[in-house]
Design an enzyme around this catalytic site. Structure first.
Site, PDB file in Angstrom:
ATOM      1  CG  HIS A  76      -2.032   0.989   1.051  1.00  0.00           C
ATOM      2  ND1 HIS A  76      -1.924   2.298   1.447  1.00  0.00           N
ATOM      3  CD2 HIS A  76      -3.236   0.861   0.464  1.00  0.00           C
ATOM      4  CE1 HIS A  76      -3.033   2.934   1.118  1.00  0.00           C
ATOM      5  NE2 HIS A  76      -3.851   2.086   0.522  1.00  0.00           N
TER       6      HIS A  76
ATOM      7  CG  ASP B 103      -8.261  -4.295  -3.390  1.00  0.00           C
ATOM      8  OD1 ASP B 103      -9.482  -4.143  -3.305  1.00  0.00           O
ATOM      9  OD2 ASP B 103      -7.481  -3.391  -3.727  1.00  0.00           O
TER      10      ASP B 103
HETATM   11  N1  COA Z   1       4.096  -7.041  -5.361  1.00  0.00           N
HETATM   12  C1  COA Z   1       5.344  -6.833  -5.802  1.00  0.00           C
HETATM   13  N2  COA Z   1       6.083  -5.744  -5.530  1.00  0.00           N
HETATM   14  C2  COA Z   1       5.502  -4.809  -4.774  1.00  0.00           C
HETATM   15  C3  COA Z   1       4.194  -4.936  -4.267  1.00  0.00           C
HETATM   16  C4  COA Z   1       3.501  -6.105  -4.591  1.00  0.00           C
HETATM   17  N3  COA Z   1       2.240  -6.305  -4.163  1.00  0.00           N
HETATM   18  N4  COA Z   1       3.888  -3.853  -3.553  1.00  0.00           N
HETATM   19  C5  COA Z   1       4.955  -3.036  -3.606  1.00  0.00           C
HETATM   20  N5  COA Z   1       5.916  -3.611  -4.352  1.00  0.00           N
HETATM   21  C6  COA Z   1       7.214  -3.041  -4.672  1.00  0.00           C
HETATM   22  C7  COA Z   1       7.040  -1.795  -5.526  1.00  0.00           C
HETATM   23  O1  COA Z   1       6.926  -2.106  -6.900  1.00  0.00           O
HETATM   24  C8  COA Z   1       8.279  -1.045  -5.213  1.00  0.00           C
HETATM   25  O2  COA Z   1       9.345  -1.614  -5.916  1.00  0.00           O
HETATM   26  P1  COA Z   1      10.326  -0.701  -6.787  1.00  0.00           P
HETATM   27  O3  COA Z   1      10.869   0.324  -5.836  1.00  0.00           O
HETATM   28  O4  COA Z   1      11.325  -1.686  -7.296  1.00  0.00           O
HETATM   29  O5  COA Z   1       9.443  -0.118  -7.859  1.00  0.00           O
HETATM   30  C9  COA Z   1       8.510  -1.361  -3.753  1.00  0.00           C
HETATM   31  O6  COA Z   1       7.823  -2.583  -3.504  1.00  0.00           O
HETATM   32  C10 COA Z   1       8.011  -0.294  -2.819  1.00  0.00           C
HETATM   33  O7  COA Z   1       6.674  -0.012  -3.096  1.00  0.00           O
HETATM   34  P2  COA Z   1       5.790   1.031  -2.229  1.00  0.00           P
HETATM   35  O8  COA Z   1       6.323   2.393  -2.388  1.00  0.00           O
HETATM   36  O9  COA Z   1       5.630   0.487  -0.859  1.00  0.00           O
HETATM   37  O10 COA Z   1       4.414   0.861  -2.946  1.00  0.00           O
HETATM   38  P3  COA Z   1       3.837   1.751  -4.131  1.00  0.00           P
HETATM   39  O11 COA Z   1       3.210   2.950  -3.502  1.00  0.00           O
HETATM   40  O12 COA Z   1       4.815   1.947  -5.215  1.00  0.00           O
HETATM   41  O13 COA Z   1       2.682   0.825  -4.674  1.00  0.00           O
HETATM   42  C11 COA Z   1       0.717  -0.405  -4.694  1.00  0.00           C
HETATM   43  C12 COA Z   1       1.517   0.629  -3.943  1.00  0.00           C
HETATM   44  C13 COA Z   1      -0.561  -0.660  -3.946  1.00  0.00           C
HETATM   45  C14 COA Z   1       0.397   0.116  -6.107  1.00  0.00           C
HETATM   46  C15 COA Z   1       1.573  -1.693  -4.791  1.00  0.00           C
HETATM   47  O14 COA Z   1       1.792  -2.168  -3.496  1.00  0.00           O
HETATM   48  C16 COA Z   1       0.900  -2.742  -5.651  1.00  0.00           C
HETATM   49  O15 COA Z   1       0.983  -2.677  -6.877  1.00  0.00           O
HETATM   50  N6  COA Z   1       0.250  -3.746  -5.006  1.00  0.00           N
HETATM   51  C17 COA Z   1      -0.447  -4.766  -5.760  1.00  0.00           C
HETATM   52  C18 COA Z   1      -1.752  -4.241  -6.314  1.00  0.00           C
HETATM   53  C19 COA Z   1      -2.759  -4.006  -5.215  1.00  0.00           C
HETATM   54  O16 COA Z   1      -2.981  -4.873  -4.386  1.00  0.00           O
HETATM   55  N7  COA Z   1      -3.393  -2.846  -5.244  1.00  0.00           N
HETATM   56  C20 COA Z   1      -4.448  -2.492  -4.309  1.00  0.00           C
HETATM   57  C21 COA Z   1      -4.037  -1.336  -3.463  1.00  0.00           C
HETATM   58  S1  COA Z   1      -5.248  -0.969  -2.233  1.00  0.00           S
END
Ligand code: COA
Length: 460
Positions: free
Chosen positions: A335, A394
């Site tokens: 998140h 989710d």
């Molecule tokens: N699977 C794989 N890698 C993940 C991840 C996941 N579920 N969640 C975070 N990461 C990775 C990011 O890609 C990022 O890697 P990078 O620096 O190499 O690009 C790293 O972990 C840090 O991410 P962070 O800053 O904590 O998250 P974000 O704000 O970039 O992304 C989401 C947030 C929600 C978009 C991301 O966690 C995600 O895509 N989750 C899966 C989709 C999902 O469940 N969405 C519903 C959200 S309520």
């Protein structure tokens, strides 16, 4: 290959198109180092992954850190609607049927309703809970879509044509339109799904009218089910899910989208359709569908649910883009704001457990719990994390919906049916405060070139 070949264009045109794809890729590529050089806030985040401050709101607060001896430390997440902890709201709604309606009142009007105010609000919503036969026949039933988010979006855009005052952006007019959308979206979503099943899966088409004695959650179940019946726990769980999805601050992608388009002065239907477009994305609300699809794949690839080594290998395969949809994402995890936990996930998980016991599906529930733990560990090992990672809302919502007999196609529309309350509150907040048009900067990093006449250009 491209869709263009499906349009039966000649081989030569196909080759031309492939060349255009290559040029499009090359032309769109930007040197990644320039983002650092110009300190671009990619994804509107700072270097530590924190969102840049782009607005103020009194509607809700998303908390994920606490201060310990002056130091900012990750904490269990908390979500507040108009200052009230959502956990307290849900505990308070324990024996009541209209939790979602009560939360909507709170989000729109800033205070918890008195019994009289709630009764009158519910009456207003119920009076708007109808769709004319003409709208169902001419809009919902036409050009049915496999994706119900697109169907919802199309129907909402068309509601514009049925509104005698669609464009006026005043508080009374936007409030009127918002209440209509809150009341009508469950009907549009359920009917669109039924129409699609009818035309594409030969199912008998049954359009059930909403029951004016029922809450929105009860009506969704009643309208969807062939016999119209449901248990008290089922309606309670769906009502809780609607409350938990109703609002999540101004920075989430679909709500921010609403702020952006509202700031241009556009109409309510366009602004809502834009938010739905955003919510559909698998990194946002569309994740609930992806989680279900991922679990279907897990069941296939790891038939022994207790084999943690196999589950870990599968999850690492997802992160390495080798299995599932090859996006590298474990859906339902992570998140942008939460650190140790997402309070919505914690609450939904407890209802998922209760429901799985009622339905004899505890083995299934335990698989989710196991994957949640192993996925957190795998992401921490394989990714560069700014903060601890936790499951998000989710992760369990799809499991809950599947236990309620809600079809996968409606998972994300249910999110939209709930979030329309939050989008409406934010649109009204934007209108009331008459914000400036949202217009951030993009730096041009190409070069300026001299125009060259068509006949003088080089290349194939
Ligand atoms: N699977 C794989 N890698 C993940 C991840 C996941 N579920 N969640 C975070 N990461 C990775 C990011 O890609 C990022 O890697 P990078 O620096 O190499 O690009 C790293 O972990 C840090 O991410 P962070 O800053 O904590 O998250 P974000 O704000 O970039 O992304 C989401 C947030 C929600 C978009 C991301 O966690 C995600 O895509 N989750 C899966 C989709 C999902 O469940 N969405 C519903 C959200 S309520």
């Amino acid at each position: 290959m491209s869709n263009i070949s499906m349009m039966e264009l000649s081989k030569e045109l196909d080759e031309q198109f492939d060349r255009l794809v290559t040029e499009c890729r090359a032309s769109g590529e930007i040197d990644q180092e320039l983002y650092t050089e110009y300190d671009v806030k990619r994804g509107l985040r700072d270097a530590n992954g924190k969102g840049v401050l782009t607005g103020l709101t009194e509607i809700s607060d998303v908390c994920s850190y606490k201060s310990v001896e002056g130091k900012k430390m990750p904490a269990d997440g908390e979500l507040y609607f108009q200052g009230y902890n959502v956990k307290d709201l849900i505990d308070g709604f324990e024996n009541r049927r209209y939790g979602f309606e009560e939360s909507t009142y709170l989000l729109l009007f800033g205070r918890l309703p008195t019994p009289k105010q709630l009764r009158s609000f519910v009456r207003i919503v119920k009076s708007l809970q109808e769709l004319s036969g003409q709208f169902v026949r001419d809009v919902v039933m036409k050009a049915t879509s496999q994706n119900q988010m697109n169907a919802l979006q199309r129907c909402i855009l068309t509601l514009y044509c049925y509104d005698s005052n669609p464009d006026e952006v005043s508080v009374p007019n936007v409030l009127r339109q918002s209440l209509q959308l809150i009341a009508k979206m469950p009907l549009i979503a359920v009917y669109s799904y039924c129409a699609w099943r009818h035309f594409h899966a030969d199912e008998t088409l049954v359009i059930r009218l909403p029951d004016k004695e029922m809450s929105i959650a009860e009506n969704i179940l009643q309208m969807l089910r062939p016999d119209g019946k449901f248990t008290e726990l089922e309606a309670k769980v769906l009502d809780v899910a609607l409350v938990l999805h109703a609002e999540h601050g101004g920075g989430n992608n679909s709500t921010f989208t609403n702020h952006v388009v509202t700031s241009s002065g556009t109409d309510t239907y366009s602004a809502t359709a834009a938010s739905i477009a955003s919510l559909k994305g698998p990194r946002h609300g569309g994740a609930n569908l992806k989680v279900q699809q991922m679990f279907a794949d897990i069941r296939k690839c790891c038939p022994d649910y207790e084999d943690e080594a196999a589950l870990t290998a599968y999850l690492e395969g997802v992160l390495d883009k080798k299995v599932f949809d090859r996006s590298g994402l474990i859906y339902g995890m992570g998140h942008a704001v939460y650190t140790l936990s997402d309070p919505r996930e914690v609450i939904l998980k407890s209802y998922a457990r209760r429901l799985s016991e009622e339905k004899g599906l505890t083995r299934e529930y335990q698989l989710y719990e196991r994957v949640e733990r192993l996925a957190g560990e795998a992401i921490a090992r394989k990714r560069h994390l700014f903060k601890p990672i936790c499951a998000n809302v989710d992760f369990y919502s799809g499991l809950v919906y599947s236990m309620l007999g809600i079809p996968e196609e409606l998972y994300t529309p249910i999110f939209a049916i709930a979030r329309i309350s939050g989008w409406s509150a934010h649109r009204l907040e934007e209108v009331v405060n008459n914000g400036k048009i949202i217009r951030p900067a993009y730096k041009y990093v190409g070069e300026h070139r001299d125009y060259c006449d068509l006949d003088e250009r080089e290349g194939e």
